[in-house]
Design an enzyme around this catalytic site. Structure first.
Site, PDB file in Angstrom:
ATOM      1  N   GLY A  47       0.858  -1.187   0.000  1.00 33.18           N
ATOM      2  CA  GLY A  47       0.000   0.000   0.000  1.00 33.18           C
ATOM      3  C   GLY A  47       0.892   1.235   0.000  1.00 33.18           C
ATOM      4  O   GLY A  47       0.689   2.170   0.766  1.00 33.18           O
ATOM      5  N   HIS A  48       1.880   1.205  -0.867  1.00 30.73           N
ATOM      6  CA  HIS A  48       2.802   2.328  -1.006  1.00 30.73           C
ATOM      7  C   HIS A  48       3.666   2.126  -2.247  1.00 30.73           C
ATOM      8  O   HIS A  48       3.673   1.046  -2.848  1.00 30.73           O
ATOM      9  CB  HIS A  48       3.693   2.451   0.244  1.00 30.73           C
ATOM     10  N   ALA A  49       4.398   3.195  -2.586  1.00 27.88           N
ATOM     11  CA  ALA A  49       5.422   3.114  -3.641  1.00 27.88           C
ATOM     12  C   ALA A  49       6.727   3.588  -3.033  1.00 27.88           C
ATOM     13  O   ALA A  49       6.749   4.170  -1.941  1.00 27.88           O
ATOM     14  CB  ALA A  49       5.033   4.004  -4.815  1.00 27.88           C
ATOM     15  N   ARG A  94       2.492  -0.847  -4.843  1.00 30.20           N
ATOM     16  CA  ARG A  94       2.306  -2.287  -4.683  1.00 30.20           C
ATOM     17  C   ARG A  94       1.449  -2.606  -3.460  1.00 30.20           C
ATOM     18  O   ARG A  94       1.522  -1.935  -2.437  1.00 30.20           O
ATOM     19  CB  ARG A  94       3.635  -3.034  -4.586  1.00 30.20           C
ATOM     20  N   ILE A 119       6.106   6.532  -0.475  1.00 29.61           N
ATOM     21  CA  ILE A 119       4.902   7.337  -0.731  1.00 29.61           C
ATOM     22  C   ILE A 119       3.741   6.458  -0.294  1.00 29.61           C
ATOM     23  O   ILE A 119       3.459   5.434  -0.928  1.00 29.61           O
ATOM     24  CB  ILE A 119       4.765   7.708  -2.222  1.00 29.61           C
TER      25      ILE A 119
END
Ligand code: T46
Length: 131
Positions: A47-49, A94, A119
């Site tokens: 739940g982030h990049a 992802r 992020i």
């Protein structure tokens, strides 16, 4: 979006298999190794990049799904073979879900842990991708 699955070279004999990651099997030098385990089947990880970080995910045991988003397009890949890993380059959102019982996700990372490389807000990620 290209899904980058890399086959890990292996040595097979009657005693079982050895898979080896060395030299140029993955396109970065590993500075950190961590693994996800005992993940409940209804949990979502990720739940982030990442801004700079590259990672290589290997399903050492069991299976799980990885949902990737490049800011325009989403794709899902199921990882379930310990000799096939997923390369995730920087700038890709992802999420990992649908972990099977006993699944282990080994991650080779190009950098040590740095929270400011994350992020964690999807709207900010989309803005970041349009810069
Ligand atoms: C990723 C997916 C696949 C650390 O202190 N050091 C570390 O090396 C890591 C990975 C995490 N942490 C701390 C940061 C948080 O306080 O552990 C806590 C949980 O981390 P996070 O919520 O980022 O965990 P996941 O499973 O959602 O994400 C992790 C990685 O952080 C991430 O880079 O791509 O696994």
């Amino acid at each position: 979006m290209e899904i980058e699955i890399i086959e890990i070279p292996k040595i097979k004999d009657l005693r079982g298999n050895i898979a080896v990651i060395e030299n140029d099997v993955i396109p970065f030098t590993t500075k950190r190794v961590y693994y996800l385990y005992d993940v409940p089947s209804d949990a979502t990880r990720g739940g982030h990049a990442h801004i700079e970080l590259s990672q290589f995910l290997i399903p050492l045991s069991g299976s799980f799904d990885v949902i990737l988003h490049d800011g325009k397009e989403q794709q899902k890949v199921t990882l379930n073979k310990p000799d096939k890993g997923l390369l995730i380059k920087p700038g890709i959102w992802r999420e990992l879900e649908n972990f099977s019982s006993g699944a282990i996700c080994l991650v080779l990372a190009s950098e040590v842990y740095q929270e400011d490389d994350y992020i964690r807000d999807f709207d900010k990620f989309v803005l970041f991708k349009t810069r």
